[in-house]
Scaffold this motif. Structure first.
Motif, PDB file in Angstrom:
ATOM      1  N   LEU A 103       0.837  -1.203   0.000  1.00 24.12           N
ATOM      2  CA  LEU A 103       0.000   0.000   0.000  1.00 24.12           C
ATOM      3  C   LEU A 103       0.870   1.250   0.000  1.00 24.12           C
ATOM      4  CD1 LEU A 103      -2.691  -1.046   2.653  1.00 24.12           C
ATOM      5  CD2 LEU A 103      -2.845  -1.210   0.162  1.00 24.12           C
ATOM      6  N   PRO A 104       0.441   2.290  -0.692  1.00 26.40           N
ATOM      7  CA  PRO A 104       1.245   3.514  -0.747  1.00 26.40           C
ATOM      8  C   PRO A 104       1.202   4.275   0.583  1.00 26.40           C
ATOM      9  CG  PRO A 104      -0.852   3.839  -1.850  1.00 26.40           C
ATOM     10  CD  PRO A 104      -0.789   2.389  -1.511  1.00 26.40           C
ATOM     11  N   TYR A 105       2.274   5.030   0.830  1.00 31.39           N
ATOM     12  CA  TYR A 105       2.321   5.884   2.017  1.00 31.39           C
ATOM     13  C   TYR A 105       2.824   7.257   1.601  1.00 31.39           C
ATOM     14  CZ  TYR A 105       3.913   7.962   6.381  1.00 31.39           C
ATOM     15  OH  TYR A 105       4.109   8.830   7.432  1.00 31.39           O
ATOM     16  N   VAL A 110      -8.094   1.378  16.619  1.00 33.61           N
ATOM     17  CA  VAL A 110      -7.826   0.432  15.542  1.00 33.61           C
ATOM     18  C   VAL A 110      -8.709  -0.795  15.696  1.00 33.61           C
ATOM     19  CG1 VAL A 110      -6.059  -0.903  14.343  1.00 33.61           C
ATOM     20  CG2 VAL A 110      -5.429   1.208  15.528  1.00 33.61           C
ATOM     21  N   LYS A 111      -9.414  -1.153  14.646  1.00 37.02           N
ATOM     22  CA  LYS A 111     -10.211  -2.379  14.664  1.00 37.02           C
ATOM     23  C   LYS A 111      -9.290  -3.594  14.689  1.00 37.02           C
ATOM     24  CE  LYS A 111     -14.138  -0.245  12.322  1.00 37.02           C
ATOM     25  NZ  LYS A 111     -15.012  -0.255  11.119  1.00 37.02           N
ATOM     26  N   GLU A 117      -3.452  -0.032   7.784  1.00 37.55           N
ATOM     27  CA  GLU A 117      -4.054   1.203   7.288  1.00 37.55           C
ATOM     28  C   GLU A 117      -4.064   2.300   8.338  1.00 37.55           C
ATOM     29  OE1 GLU A 117      -7.846   0.118   5.722  1.00 37.55           O
ATOM     30  OE2 GLU A 117      -6.997  -0.545   3.790  1.00 37.55           O
ATOM     31  N   ALA A 118      -4.251   1.919   9.614  1.00 31.74           N
ATOM     32  CA  ALA A 118      -4.251   2.926  10.675  1.00 31.74           C
ATOM     33  C   ALA A 118      -2.868   3.562  10.837  1.00 31.74           C
ATOM     34  CB  ALA A 118      -4.689   2.284  11.994  1.00 31.74           C
ATOM     35  N   ILE A 119      -1.841   2.753  10.720  1.00 33.45           N
ATOM     36  CA  ILE A 119      -0.481   3.282  10.841  1.00 33.45           C
ATOM     37  C   ILE A 119      -0.132   4.152   9.637  1.00 33.45           C
ATOM     38  CG2 ILE A 119       1.967   2.636  10.860  1.00 33.45           C
ATOM     39  CD1 ILE A 119       1.154   0.190  12.549  1.00 33.45           C
TER      40      ILE A 119
END
Length: 439
Positions: free
Chosen positions: A316-318, A425-426, A434-436
């Motif tokens: 995933l991109p950041y 965070v779930k 995704e949260a990070i």
């Protein structure tokens, strides 16, 4: 004689049958097809048919008999003030392992309520001891074919079960499970293991006896008793050691190898704590039979790690730039969370991820799960730390559907005191990544 709980309508859905028939908030449901409704299961059963007659009482006291033609199983579009449509049934046992008896005084009243309601087992996955279940309750479960039902067995030795539950009828109550099994009601079981009480040969006996009800009884989890520091005057219980944990796992693995070839189910499962305590690797995903006991802490870490690996493989991109994120967890899962954090820092060099394992001073150091952390412990152990740009808390530290910790501190209060934004965070590995990344 059972009292009649009034079923007060608190919501009418727009465009529903109920709205068309001018049912309103505040109306009281009295009968369906001439039958008094005891709880939500009666309601669902009697509203299935294509033609039903519903008797309601308006706030004025006037009674309306509504004749309704509808599709089979079509919902009327109403809900009630009490979702169960009945009072919750409390537990009358005095179990030697009960965690509620190990809580300090002065917490909110709802935390001291011991439920043992078979209906909540079906609706919410709660485990029931069967001792507070009447023969009529068993018959209704069979009539409505409510399943799965989750049963807290502890042991199949009737005398020992009476001792563990402090209830002289606890051994006899096991017969209700056999009746449910013979009627084809799917069940899942639990054994809270207490050192020197129901382990060793007693655990062997319980697994052997319960395996006779495969495949109707789909799974049984074995979880170690939780011991808080508030045990004065309670039955003397000791924590399990590394050697104890290895012995428990040996028993469970042996039975899995015996049962799987015949039933295609591993059946008996160890909660994650046993593997951590024994310093053994978590089993592969296929041994969890579809994670039947996830809410009991069986396979939670394996699922989390697998989801994490799958998400990381997507790259995933950041775009957040240089940033520091602090993660909060219990001591039990610390090693796994730290490994995932390290993996993310390798993949995203702009990120600095700190992981804080919070010691449970409130309940005692033997309690290591994140779900029993309090706001005050988190605050005390983070207040002097450099927390960076954001703090992430696992969702299970909060009361379901709310932003309140067990000790009634709110997330807003913690955030204000720490002066750092807090995100919740779930539970999935994807949510973690995704949260990070703040995606």
């Amino acid at each position: 004689m059972k009292k009649n709980v009034e079923h007060i309508i608190d919501k009418v859905e727009s465009g529903s049958i109920a709205e068309e028939l001018e049912m309103e908030v505040g109306d009281v449901l009295l009968e369906i097809n001439g039958q008094r409704i005891e709880d939500i299961f009666d309601y669902q059963y009697y509203t299935q048919d294509e033609y039903i007659e519903v008797l309601i009482r308006k706030p004025s006291g006037e009674e309306w008999l509504l004749e309704i033609d509808k599709e089979y199983d079509e919902d009327l579009g109403i809900s009630f003030e009490n979702g169960l449509m009945d009072d919750y049934r409390s537990c009358h046992n005095k179990c030697i392992f009960c965690f509620i008896d190990q809580m300090p005084k002065g917490m909110r009243e709802t935390l001291y309520f011991k439920d043992d309601d078979s209906r909540l087992s079906f609706l919410q996955g709660n485990y029931v001891t069967l001792t507070n279940m009447s023969d009529e309750d068993v018959d209704r479960i069979i009539k409505y074919h409510l399943s799965p039902i989750n049963v807290s067995f502890q042991t199949t030795n009737p005398e020992l079960r009476c001792k563990m539950l402090n209830n002289r009828f606890a051994g006899q109550a096991l017969e209700k499970a056999w009746k449910l099994a013979k009627a084809g009601i799917t069940m899942n079981g639990q054994i809270v293991l207490c050192k020197g009480v129901n382990d060793g040969e007693e655990l062997e006996r319980s697994i052997r006896d319960l395996s006779e009800f495969l495949p109707t009884l789909e799974s049984v989890s074995v979880v170690p008793v939780g011991l808080s520091k508030y045990r004065d005057g309670l039955y003397p219980l000791e924590p399990f050691t590394k050697e104890d944990a290895k012995a428990v796992l040996d028993v469970i693995h042996r039975w899995q190898e015996k049962l799987y070839p015949e039933y295609g189910l591993h059946f008996i499962h160890a909660s994650d704590e046993w593997y951590i305590l024994a310093e053994e690797e978590m089993p592969a995903e296929e041994t969890y039979d579809g994670y039947l006991q996830l809410e009991n802490g069986v396979g939670m870490l394996r699922l989390l790690m697998n989801e994490f690996e799958e998400t990381m493989a997507e790259k995933l991109p950041y775009k957040g730039g240089m940033r520091t994120v602090s993660l909060v967890t219990g001591r039990l899962a610390y090693r796994f969370i730290k490994e995932m954090a390290d993996r993310m820092m390798e993949a995203y060099p702009e990120l600095t991820i700190q992981v804080f394992a919070i010691r449970n001073d409130f309940f005692g150091e033997l309690i290591t799960v994140s779900g029993l952390l309090t706001g005050q412990d988190i605050l005390a152990q983070l207040k002097d730390k450099k927390l960076g740009d954001k703090v992430l808390l696992p969702q299970n530290v909060l009361r379901s559907g709310e932003t309140v910790f067990l000790d009634d501190m709110t997330v807003a209060q913690l955030e204000k005191t720490l002066q750092v934004p807090i995100d919740i965070v779930k539970s999935s590995g994807r949510d973690f990544v995704e949260a990070i990344l703040n995606n």
